[in-house]
Design a protein around this motif. Structure first.
Motif, PDB file in Angstrom:
ATOM      1  N   ARG A 108      41.620  37.306  29.818  1.00 40.71           N
ATOM      2  CA  ARG A 108      42.652  36.749  30.841  1.00 40.71           C
ATOM      3  C   ARG A 108      42.224  36.643  32.330  1.00 40.71           C
ATOM      4  O   ARG A 108      41.760  36.247  32.657  1.00 40.71           O
ATOM      5  CB  ARG A 108      44.298  37.202  30.823  1.00 40.71           C
ATOM      6  CG  ARG A 108      44.895  36.790  32.339  1.00 40.71           C
ATOM      7  CD  ARG A 108      46.233  37.346  32.141  1.00 40.71           C
ATOM      8  NE  ARG A 108      47.038  36.326  31.113  1.00 40.71           N
ATOM      9  CZ  ARG A 108      47.670  35.324  31.574  1.00 40.71           C
ATOM     10  NH1 ARG A 108      47.430  35.328  32.961  1.00 40.71           N
ATOM     11  NH2 ARG A 108      47.978  35.057  30.881  1.00 40.71           N
ATOM     12  N   LEU A 109      41.390  38.295  32.506  1.00 39.16           N
ATOM     13  CA  LEU A 109      41.187  38.611  34.023  1.00 39.16           C
ATOM     14  C   LEU A 109      39.485  37.371  33.897  1.00 39.16           C
ATOM     15  O   LEU A 109      39.491  37.121  35.571  1.00 39.16           O
ATOM     16  CB  LEU A 109      40.958  40.210  34.026  1.00 39.16           C
ATOM     17  CG  LEU A 109      42.167  40.974  34.135  1.00 39.16           C
ATOM     18  CD1 LEU A 109      41.452  42.022  34.550  1.00 39.16           C
ATOM     19  CD2 LEU A 109      42.715  40.559  35.825  1.00 39.16           C
ATOM     20  N   ALA A 335      50.226  38.611  32.361  1.00 40.25           N
ATOM     21  CA  ALA A 335      49.628  38.647  34.051  1.00 40.25           C
ATOM     22  C   ALA A 335      49.953  39.581  34.553  1.00 40.25           C
ATOM     23  O   ALA A 335      49.167  39.423  35.471  1.00 40.25           O
ATOM     24  CB  ALA A 335      50.278  36.767  34.326  1.00 40.25           C
ATOM     25  N   ALA A 339      47.834  41.683  36.327  1.00 41.43           N
ATOM     26  CA  ALA A 339      47.375  41.609  37.601  1.00 41.43           C
ATOM     27  C   ALA A 339      46.923  42.969  38.230  1.00 41.43           C
ATOM     28  O   ALA A 339      46.364  44.004  39.184  1.00 41.43           O
ATOM     29  CB  ALA A 339      48.376  41.403  38.555  1.00 41.43           C
ATOM     30  N   GLN A 366      46.941  36.687  39.939  1.00 42.42           N
ATOM     31  CA  GLN A 366      47.855  36.827  38.594  1.00 42.42           C
ATOM     32  C   GLN A 366      49.371  36.653  39.000  1.00 42.42           C
ATOM     33  O   GLN A 366      50.363  36.439  38.255  1.00 42.42           O
ATOM     34  CB  GLN A 366      47.152  38.365  37.765  1.00 42.42           C
ATOM     35  CG  GLN A 366      45.456  37.882  37.039  1.00 42.42           C
ATOM     36  CD  GLN A 366      45.529  37.106  36.259  1.00 42.42           C
ATOM     37  OE1 GLN A 366      46.289  37.240  35.266  1.00 42.42           O
ATOM     38  NE2 GLN A 366      44.550  35.829  36.450  1.00 42.42           N
ATOM     39  N   GLU A 369      50.909  33.926  38.352  1.00 43.59           N
ATOM     40  CA  GLU A 369      50.838  33.455  37.053  1.00 43.59           C
ATOM     41  C   GLU A 369      52.176  34.179  36.518  1.00 43.59           C
ATOM     42  O   GLU A 369      52.800  33.297  35.750  1.00 43.59           O
ATOM     43  CB  GLU A 369      49.898  34.074  36.429  1.00 43.59           C
ATOM     44  CG  GLU A 369      48.679  33.382  36.140  1.00 43.59           C
ATOM     45  CD  GLU A 369      48.569  31.539  35.802  1.00 43.59           C
ATOM     46  OE1 GLU A 369      48.771  31.575  34.882  1.00 43.59           O
ATOM     47  OE2 GLU A 369      48.086  30.421  36.548  1.00 43.59           O
TER      48      GLU A 369
END
Length: 389
Positions: A108-109, A335, A339, A366, A369
């Motif tokens: 994701r990151l 998310a 973060a 994030q 998100e």
């Protein structure tokens, strides 16, 4: 094994509650044992590693369902046995989930960093004026036709046009850290690569440690005791004496717990997109933020999972909003964890300012998100309520 079904709309069971609960628990115990066998039979090559990971996910999925069912329908079972096995299944599921969580977080990151630091899809339009158009016309000569406006990016604009515009004072000066030729913030473009390398190093190390911990857990005597109890569960479910028609009432209790938890959420604020609530709390200086404001949403996620498993016991068809709301809260948790990982990486000593800047932008992205996931949950949850009114 044929499962005895219930009519979820009226809440009346077509068979004894013990038979319905026994059928579901035995199905999940069979899935648990099958996944365990596949995991043990997987090879050490690349294909075997992928099969092992899939088997571990299926093992964790079955463990969650058994544990959740034991929690919701505990009054129908032997209380001491149910509490003990549920605690062990929670330990197993949590241990196996760590490796997958770190892999998902890194993916994701990395995707977010690539999206934030890459070139924009549509470059901003820019008008260029040639110096010839600015020269005064000779006496008696026809006026030159105006040049058409051309929408170009900074890289595509003619060099002479840019120089002329700057010389005549019409072009904005380049500001350090502002948009460069590719319309990407320079600080983000410089620090994104180092930020990605830092995150990959930290999260890959954490994933490797989680993988070792999972392997140790699967080889421990504690896990073998859990597997033995599940094997017994596959053949015999220890029901409480006199358990009959309490199944639907317990499932309704799980649904009521979700409704009470949802009532405490700030759905009024979450119903407005881009309200910046999640981001503002994420930038708070206190140690309790953003964990304090994320905790009620994570609690709803856990209760909603128990409610979904209870619906699976009653029948194969669940409410559409349960699946949509569960997906939104899963994204919310991922998310929020991403973060937190970005913020943790930004606290690494002696990193370059450009790297810290990129990680700060990633953290804010994030948290946005997180806010979008709350908005999606609000839409999914209230849409079904409006239909039932």
């Amino acid at each position: 094994m044929t499962r005895t079904k219930t009519a979820t709309g009226t809440g009346t069971a077509t068979g004894a509650a013990g038979e319905v609960l026994t059928a579901y628990l035995q199905d999940q115990a069979t899935d648990f044992l099958r996944s365990l066998r596949l995991h043990r039979e997987s090879t050490t090559d690349a294909q075997g590693a992928e099969e092992s990971l899939e088997a571990a996910c299926a093992l964790r999925r079955a463990a969650r369902r058994i544990g959740g069912t034991l929690h919701t329908f505990r009054p129908l079972l032997d209380p001491e046995w149910a509490s003990s096995l549920r605690a062990e299944l929670a330990w197993l599921s949590g241990t196996l989930a760590q490796e997958h969580a770190y892999a998902t977080r890194l993916s994701r990151l990395s995707t977010a960093l690539h999206r934030l630091s890459g070139p924009p899809q549509l470059p901003p339009p820019a008008r260029t004026v040639d110096a010839a158009q600015l020269a005064p016309a000779a006496p008696g000569a026809p006026a030159p036709a105006p040049a058409p406006a051309v929408a170009t990016s900074g890289a595509a604009a003619p060099a002479v046009g840019r120089r002329s515009a700057r010389r005549n004072g019409w072009a904005q000066p380049t500001v350090p850290g502002a948009l460069d030729e590719g319309s990407t913030p320079r600080g983000l473009a410089v620090g994104a690569a180092k930020a990605a390398a830092l995150l990959e190093r930290q999260l890959t190390l954490a994933r490797t440690r989680a993988h070792s911990t999972a392997l140790q857990a699967l080889g421990s005597s504690r896990f073998h005791a859990v597997a033995d109890n599940v094997a017994v569960l596959a053949s015999e479910v220890p029901l409480r004496e006199g358990a009959r028609d309490e199944l639907n009432a317990l499932a309704e209790n799980a649904e009521s717990a979700v409704a009470e938890a949802v009532a405490t959420l700030p759905l009024g604020q979450a119903g407005h997109p881009y309200n910046a609530g999640a981001l503002s709390h994420g930038l708070a200086p206190t140690d309790t933020a953003p964990d304090a404001q994320d905790a009620p949403w994570l609690k709803v996620r856990s209760l909603l999972r128990l409610h979904r498993y209870a619906q699976e016991v009653l029948g194969p068809h669940a409410e559409p909003r349960i699946a949509d709301a569960s997906h939104a809260l899963n994204v919310h948790r991922e998310a929020a964890a991403a973060a937190a990982a970005a913020a943790h990486a930004a606290r690494t000593p002696r990193i370059a300012p450009a790297t810290a800047y990129a990680l700060g932008v990633l953290h804010a992205d994030q948290r946005h998100e997180v806010e979008a996931a709350r908005f999606a949950f609000h839409q999914a949850w209230l849409r079904e309520e409006a239909r039932t009114r």
